[in-house]
Every structure is written in C-alpha cells, then in structure tokens.
Design an enzyme around this catalytic site. Structure first.
Site, PDB file in Angstrom:
ATOM      1  N   GLU A   1       0.886  -1.164   0.000  1.00 58.66           N
ATOM      2  CA  GLU A   1       0.000   0.000   0.000  1.00 58.66           C
ATOM      3  C   GLU A   1       0.917   1.205   0.000  1.00 58.66           C
ATOM      4  OE1 GLU A   1      -2.430   1.325   3.598  1.00 58.66           O
ATOM      5  OE2 GLU A   1      -3.887   0.226   2.373  1.00 58.66           O
TER       6      GLU A   1
ATOM      7  N   HIS B   1      13.800  22.649  -8.726  1.00 58.72           N
ATOM      8  CA  HIS B   1      12.565  23.310  -9.137  1.00 58.72           C
ATOM      9  C   HIS B   1      11.629  23.578  -7.960  1.00 58.72           C
ATOM     10  CE1 HIS B   1      13.293  20.851 -13.025  1.00 58.72           C
ATOM     11  NE2 HIS B   1      13.913  22.009 -13.109  1.00 58.72           N
TER      12      HIS B   1
ATOM     13  N   LYS C   1       5.397  17.953  -2.789  1.00 59.84           N
ATOM     14  CA  LYS C   1       5.587  16.825  -3.701  1.00 59.84           C
ATOM     15  C   LYS C   1       5.840  15.550  -2.911  1.00 59.84           C
ATOM     16  CE  LYS C   1       7.726  19.623  -7.319  1.00 59.84           C
ATOM     17  NZ  LYS C   1       8.930  19.849  -8.137  1.00 59.84           N
TER      18      LYS C   1
ATOM     19  N   HIS D   1      13.139  21.219  -5.254  1.00 57.87           N
ATOM     20  CA  HIS D   1      13.317  19.778  -5.409  1.00 57.87           C
ATOM     21  C   HIS D   1      14.087  19.483  -6.692  1.00 57.87           C
ATOM     22  CE1 HIS D   1      11.905  15.841  -7.076  1.00 57.87           C
ATOM     23  NE2 HIS D   1      12.359  15.473  -5.887  1.00 57.87           N
TER      24      HIS D   1
ATOM     25  N   TYR E   1       5.584  11.553  -9.180  1.00 56.78           N
ATOM     26  CA  TYR E   1       5.323  12.358  -7.990  1.00 56.78           C
ATOM     27  C   TYR E   1       3.958  13.000  -8.027  1.00 56.78           C
ATOM     28  CZ  TYR E   1       7.376  15.983 -11.007  1.00 56.78           C
ATOM     29  OH  TYR E   1       7.673  16.817 -12.057  1.00 56.78           O
TER      30      TYR E   1
ATOM     31  N   ASP F   1       6.358  28.629 -12.259  1.00 60.82           N
ATOM     32  CA  ASP F   1       7.403  27.605 -12.329  1.00 60.82           C
ATOM     33  C   ASP F   1       8.770  28.283 -12.233  1.00 60.82           C
ATOM     34  OD1 ASP F   1       8.829  25.277 -12.804  1.00 60.82           O
ATOM     35  OD2 ASP F   1       8.467  25.296 -14.957  1.00 60.82           O
TER      36      ASP F   1
ATOM     37  N   LYS G   1      16.236  25.154 -19.639  1.00 57.26           N
ATOM     38  CA  LYS G   1      15.731  25.932 -18.500  1.00 57.26           C
ATOM     39  C   LYS G   1      16.680  25.817 -17.302  1.00 57.26           C
ATOM     40  CE  LYS G   1      12.408  24.361 -15.690  1.00 57.26           C
ATOM     41  NZ  LYS G   1      11.105  23.930 -15.170  1.00 57.26           N
ATOM     42  N   ASP G   2      17.137  24.598 -17.012  1.00 58.86           N
ATOM     43  CA  ASP G   2      17.978  24.394 -15.835  1.00 58.86           C
ATOM     44  C   ASP G   2      19.399  24.925 -16.015  1.00 58.86           C
ATOM     45  OD1 ASP G   2      15.897  23.357 -14.426  1.00 58.86           O
ATOM     46  OD2 ASP G   2      16.451  21.259 -14.752  1.00 58.86           O
TER      47      ASP G   2
END
Length: 187
Positions: free
Chosen positions: A28, A62, A72, A119, A132, A143, A169-170
């Site tokens: 679970e 991010h 998250k 993160h 996630y 963002d 972007k990064d």
C-alpha cells in the site's frame, strides 16, 4: 508505513510496508488518511511522471511560487535517484540548506518535499522512471528554480551527475542569492 525524518525535519522519507511471498509483493503506497495524520494535511491534485534514459541525468532544482506552491510526494518506479530538497523559506534558520536520500524502485521508498522547498534529482541508473504527486496544479507563470550547482547551497551530487544533461531551462536558473523571497518561514 514507516517515517524517517531527515536533517530538515519537514522533509520526510516514507517506507511503505511490503508483504512478500514467492509471487512477489503487495504494498500500500499511499493512504490519504494516514498521510494527513502522520505527514501533512494536504490534498494531491496532479500526478507527474518522468523517464530519464541516461544515468547521471540532473533535473532541478525546481519549485512553484504561491499561489501555486507545490508539496511533492516523490517515488521511483524504475531505477534509482539521488533525491534532493532545499529549504527556500525566507527567515528559516535552515534557509539554503539541503537534504538528500536515495529513492529506488527496489526499496519503494518515497520522499515528501513540502511547499517552500526546491526539489531536484540525479538518476543513478539508466531508464529511471520517477513519479510524484503534487498539491497544486502546474502553472508555467509560477514555475521557478535555482541553480543545481550553486555553491551557496552546496549539494554534494553523486559523481555520476552529468551537467550536459541539464535542460535549457535548468542551465540558466538563478543562484540562491539572486532569488526573491518566495516563501515565508512560519516556524
């Protein structure tokens, strides 16, 4: 389920129980009531998944700003990642500090990264799949990110981390010192 607090106590590693036999296992992996009681009283509204073909792929660091700030709950469905959270709460005594843990499909562990934390992760194996749940919808206008290799943060990435794997972007994320105060510390 078992909780393992990390050095930044708001960030928690979760180990779901597995019931194994000769066929495999049953686990679970999420219960809203348990999560609200033991981790955070939040609702998840979206679930995301990424595949990284190569080991050493870096994604992050991010976050989304209010009113679309996201908590998250991260897990690895295939392969393994070095998973990182960075405290970005202005006024926090741990502002700019980071924690990391290894998440693997084999172990089935998860990482809770609350609002106010950046993160990111580095894949440790090829064909790694990360999934996630998030507490707010994706909003392109909210963002944001910070540089994965910022010396003021000082994440000790694994040697396999490959800077050439960064997204466009990064590659241009600002340093911690250049970020506006996005999140208040309510400690």
């Amino acid at each position: 389920m078992e909780l393992r607090p990390l050095a930044l106590s708001e960030v928690v590693e979760i180990h779901p129980s597995r019931h194994s036999d000769e066929r495999g296992y049953f686990s679970e992996i999420f219960r809203q009531d348990w999560f609200r009681t033991h981790v955070a009283n939040v609702d998840f509204v979206q679930e995301n998944q990424s595949l990284s073909a190569n080991a050493g792929t870096i994604r992050g660091l991010h976050f989304q700003t209010p009113p679309f700030a996201q908590g998250k709950l991260v897990r690895c469905l295939a392969g393994a990642i070095f998973d990182v959270a960075v405290d970005l709460r202005a006024g926090s005594p741990r502002y700019g500090q980071w924690v990391a843990t290894e998440l693997t499909a084999e172990e089935g562990n998860q990482l809770w990264v609350p609002e106010g934390f950046a993160h990111g992760f580095c894949t440790l194996e090829p064909d790694t799949v990360v999934c996630y749940k998030v507490t707010a919808y994706y909003s392109p206008e909210h963002d944001k990110g910070t540089a994965w290799d910022d010396k003021d943060i000082g994440v000790e990435w694994p040697n396999i981390a490959d800077p050439t794997s960064l997204s466009a972007k990064d590659q241009v994320q600002p340093r911690l010192a250049d970020l506006p105060a996005c999140f208040p510390f309510e400690g």
